[in-house]
Design a protein around this motif. Structure first.
Motif, PDB file in Angstrom:
ATOM      1  N   SER A 164       0.850  -1.205   0.000  1.00  0.00           N
ATOM      2  CA  SER A 164       0.000   0.000   0.000  1.00  0.00           C
ATOM      3  C   SER A 164       0.876   1.243   0.000  1.00  0.00           C
ATOM      4  O   SER A 164       2.063   1.175   0.291  1.00  0.00           O
ATOM      5  CB  SER A 164      -0.856  -0.015   1.264  1.00  0.00           C
ATOM      6  OG  SER A 164      -1.535  -1.253   1.352  1.00  0.00           O
ATOM      7  N   GLY A 165       0.268   2.358  -0.343  1.00  0.00           N
ATOM      8  CA  GLY A 165       0.979   3.640  -0.318  1.00  0.00           C
ATOM      9  C   GLY A 165       1.164   4.185  -1.729  1.00  0.00           C
ATOM     10  O   GLY A 165       0.603   3.662  -2.688  1.00  0.00           O
ATOM     11  N   SER A 166       1.990   5.218  -1.853  1.00  0.00           N
ATOM     12  CA  SER A 166       2.139   5.875  -3.165  1.00  0.00           C
ATOM     13  C   SER A 166       3.272   5.255  -3.989  1.00  0.00           C
ATOM     14  O   SER A 166       3.180   5.175  -5.211  1.00  0.00           O
ATOM     15  CB  SER A 166       2.398   7.374  -2.968  1.00  0.00           C
ATOM     16  OG  SER A 166       3.616   7.542  -2.238  1.00  0.00           O
ATOM     17  N   THR A 167       4.315   4.755  -3.349  1.00  0.00           N
ATOM     18  CA  THR A 167       5.459   4.209  -4.115  1.00  0.00           C
ATOM     19  C   THR A 167       5.060   2.949  -4.868  1.00  0.00           C
ATOM     20  O   THR A 167       5.473   2.732  -6.005  1.00  0.00           O
ATOM     21  CB  THR A 167       6.642   3.913  -3.163  1.00  0.00           C
ATOM     22  OG1 THR A 167       6.930   5.083  -2.406  1.00  0.00           O
ATOM     23  CG2 THR A 167       7.864   3.443  -3.933  1.00  0.00           C
ATOM     24  N   ASP A 213       6.350  -3.869  -1.553  1.00  0.00           N
ATOM     25  CA  ASP A 213       5.660  -2.943  -0.670  1.00  0.00           C
ATOM     26  C   ASP A 213       6.543  -1.735  -0.398  1.00  0.00           C
ATOM     27  O   ASP A 213       7.723  -1.731  -0.773  1.00  0.00           O
ATOM     28  CB  ASP A 213       5.318  -3.670   0.658  1.00  0.00           C
ATOM     29  CG  ASP A 213       4.182  -2.991   1.413  1.00  0.00           C
ATOM     30  OD1 ASP A 213       3.608  -3.633   2.313  1.00  0.00           O
ATOM     31  OD2 ASP A 213       3.863  -1.814   1.093  1.00  0.00           O
ATOM     32  N   GLY A 214       5.949  -0.727   0.204  1.00  0.00           N
ATOM     33  CA  GLY A 214       6.722   0.472   0.568  1.00  0.00           C
ATOM     34  C   GLY A 214       7.096   0.406   2.034  1.00  0.00           C
ATOM     35  O   GLY A 214       6.907  -0.614   2.693  1.00  0.00           O
ATOM     36  N   ALA A 215       7.593   1.507   2.545  1.00  0.00           N
ATOM     37  CA  ALA A 215       7.898   1.593   3.980  1.00  0.00           C
ATOM     38  C   ALA A 215       7.970   3.059   4.371  1.00  0.00           C
ATOM     39  O   ALA A 215       8.140   3.940   3.532  1.00  0.00           O
ATOM     40  CB  ALA A 215       9.229   0.914   4.300  1.00  0.00           C
ATOM     41  N   ASP A 216       7.834   3.306   5.668  1.00  0.00           N
ATOM     42  CA  ASP A 216       7.942   4.690   6.145  1.00  0.00           C
ATOM     43  C   ASP A 216       9.372   5.028   6.522  1.00  0.00           C
ATOM     44  O   ASP A 216       9.798   6.168   6.412  1.00  0.00           O
ATOM     45  CB  ASP A 216       7.017   4.874   7.364  1.00  0.00           C
ATOM     46  CG  ASP A 216       5.570   4.606   6.965  1.00  0.00           C
ATOM     47  OD1 ASP A 216       5.117   5.227   5.989  1.00  0.00           O
ATOM     48  OD2 ASP A 216       4.938   3.741   7.573  1.00  0.00           O
ATOM     49  N   LYS A 218       6.452   0.383   9.204  1.00  0.00           N
ATOM     50  CA  LYS A 218       5.361   0.424   8.219  1.00  0.00           C
ATOM     51  C   LYS A 218       4.060   0.709   8.932  1.00  0.00           C
ATOM     52  O   LYS A 218       3.923   0.456  10.125  1.00  0.00           O
ATOM     53  CB  LYS A 218       5.277  -0.922   7.483  1.00  0.00           C
ATOM     54  CG  LYS A 218       6.421  -1.111   6.480  1.00  0.00           C
ATOM     55  CD  LYS A 218       6.337  -2.442   5.758  1.00  0.00           C
ATOM     56  CE  LYS A 218       5.064  -2.594   4.969  1.00  0.00           C
ATOM     57  NZ  LYS A 218       4.794  -1.454   4.054  1.00  0.00           N
ATOM     58  N   GLY A 246       2.206   3.754   7.880  1.00  0.00           N
ATOM     59  CA  GLY A 246       1.816   5.147   7.601  1.00  0.00           C
ATOM     60  C   GLY A 246       0.473   5.186   6.879  1.00  0.00           C
ATOM     61  O   GLY A 246      -0.314   6.110   7.047  1.00  0.00           O
ATOM     62  N   GLY A 247       0.236   4.120   6.089  1.00  0.00           N
ATOM     63  CA  GLY A 247      -1.013   4.046   5.331  1.00  0.00           C
ATOM     64  C   GLY A 247      -2.071   3.197   6.014  1.00  0.00           C
ATOM     65  O   GLY A 247      -3.083   2.848   5.423  1.00  0.00           O
ATOM     66  N   ALA A 248      -1.830   2.821   7.273  1.00  0.00           N
ATOM     67  CA  ALA A 248      -2.825   2.099   8.098  1.00  0.00           C
ATOM     68  C   ALA A 248      -3.183   0.726   7.537  1.00  0.00           C
ATOM     69  O   ALA A 248      -4.260   0.212   7.791  1.00  0.00           O
ATOM     70  CB  ALA A 248      -4.091   2.940   8.272  1.00  0.00           C
ATOM     71  N   GLU A 285      -0.400  -6.016   5.261  1.00  0.00           N
ATOM     72  CA  GLU A 285       0.942  -5.975   4.651  1.00  0.00           C
ATOM     73  C   GLU A 285       1.841  -7.036   5.275  1.00  0.00           C
ATOM     74  O   GLU A 285       2.581  -7.729   4.605  1.00  0.00           O
ATOM     75  CB  GLU A 285       1.554  -4.584   4.833  1.00  0.00           C
ATOM     76  CG  GLU A 285       0.893  -3.526   3.968  1.00  0.00           C
ATOM     77  CD  GLU A 285       1.369  -2.116   4.302  1.00  0.00           C
ATOM     78  OE1 GLU A 285       1.789  -1.889   5.458  1.00  0.00           O
ATOM     79  OE2 GLU A 285       1.317  -1.256   3.407  1.00  0.00           O
TER      80      GLU A 285
HETATM   81  O1  DER Z   1       1.693   1.963   5.181  1.00  0.00           O
HETATM   82  C1  DER Z   1       2.797   1.517   4.706  1.00  0.00           C
HETATM   83  O2  DER Z   1       3.570   0.816   5.336  1.00  0.00           O
HETATM   84  C2  DER Z   1       3.107   1.909   3.305  1.00  0.00           C
HETATM   85  O3  DER Z   1       3.929   1.028   2.671  1.00  0.00           O
HETATM   86  C3  DER Z   1       3.470   3.335   3.237  1.00  0.00           C
HETATM   87  O4  DER Z   1       3.569   3.991   4.447  1.00  0.00           O
HETATM   88  C4  DER Z   1       4.584   3.776   2.331  1.00  0.00           C
HETATM   89  O5  DER Z   1       3.985   4.885   1.739  1.00  0.00           O
HETATM   90  P1  DER Z   1       4.649   5.737   0.602  1.00  0.00           P
HETATM   91  O6  DER Z   1       5.129   4.752  -0.438  1.00  0.00           O
HETATM   92  O7  DER Z   1       3.502   6.579   0.100  1.00  0.00           O
HETATM   93  O8  DER Z   1       5.749   6.513   1.248  1.00  0.00           O
END
Ligand code: DER
Length: 259
Positions: free
Chosen positions: A30-33, A94-97, A107, A109-111, A116
């Motif tokens: 999840s997230g924008s990346t 996946d992404g990460a904060d 992880k 940030g996107g709830a 995940e």
């Molecule tokens: O919620 C998460 O862990 C997401 O992967 C996220 O926080 C990463 O978001 P971003 O790609 O928009 O920075």
């Protein structure tokens, strides 16, 4: 925009290195990346069709938004609880904060941290796509707190226990826009964001630093396990030791080290 460029570059490199058209099950975070990750997968499939005709790749979402990203790219989602019981995902992207020197991640940030982690732990490999802003020597350097998914009924108890573990001013994540009140996850749970002073790496501990929670200083795995034990906690937004043996030791199903 240099940040969007960095996210896109990281995503295309991650997919080039860790995706192939003959995979069966692929986790999508999840997230924008991750949107760039799906874009890169789509482009890869157009350039490298699966070797056998009729080959299907199923994409496992990690929440409502992740499913929408998969569908909008014209890829085929399959719900995590619809997976064949014996299926293991080939890879999860996946992404990460925030990511530390040992590839531990904050992880949530996107709830979406619970789904995940479910998907990451059911995958042979977890590929974290993170631009330069996320890379820090230790977790909680720039990202201020640990996201924790909790049962609504237990939120006050969990807040109290987190303070006893040394969290300073942990709080329920509220809606930031018009709607007031706590946000709810895809499981209709709440998110608590819990600041801590510092999270030590394994190397710090091997060099003699104390990560047992004195003055609120913890090692990543010790705090993750301790928070997970609090009754009412569903999952903790710390991804650590994701390679096979360490993950087993930490009680997580074997994934592999995040890359
Ligand atoms: O919620 C998460 O862990 C997401 O992967 C996220 O926080 C990463 O978001 P971003 O790609 O928009 O920075």
């Amino acid at each position: 925009d240099p940040i969007e460029e960095a996210k896109k570059r990281a995503a295309y490199k991650a997919v080039a290195d860790h995706f192939n058209s003959n995979m069966r099950f692929v986790g999508i975070g999840s997230g924008s990346t991750i949107v760039y990750g799906v874009e890169a997968i789509k482009a890869h499939l157009e350039a490298h069709p699966a070797s056998e005709a009729g080959h299907m790749i199923w994409f496992v979402p990690t929440g409502w938004n992740s499913r929408k990203v998969i569908e909008q790219a014209g890829l085929v989602p399959i719900a995590f609880d619809s997976l064949p019981a014996d299926a293991t995902l080939d890879v999860a992207f996946d992404g990460a904060d925030e990511v530390d020197a040992e590839m531990n991640c904050i992880k949530g940030g996107g709830a979406c941290l619970f789904q995940e982690k479910l998907v990451a732990c059911r995958s042979k490999k977890f590929v974290c796509i993170a631009d330069y802003r996320k890379n820090q020597p230790r977790l909680l350097t720039k990202w201020p707190s640990i996201p924790i998914e909790v049962a609504p009924i237990a939120h006050a108890t969990v807040l109290r226990e987190l303070k006893q573990l040394g969290s300073v001013n942990p709080k329920l994540r509220e809606h930031s826009l018009a709607k007031t009140g706590p946000i709810q996850t895809d499981q209709s749970f709440y998110i608590i964001d819990a600041p801590f002073k510092q999270l030590l790496t394994k190397k710090d501990v091997q060099e003699g630093k104390d990560g047992s929670g004195k003055d609120g200083v913890w090692s990543v795995d010790a705090l993750a396990l301790r928070i997970k034990e609090i009754s009412g906690v569903l999952e903790v937004g710390l991804f650590y030791g994701m390679n096979g043996d360490e993950a087993q030791a930490a009680g997580q199903q074997g994934g592999q080290k995040p890359v």
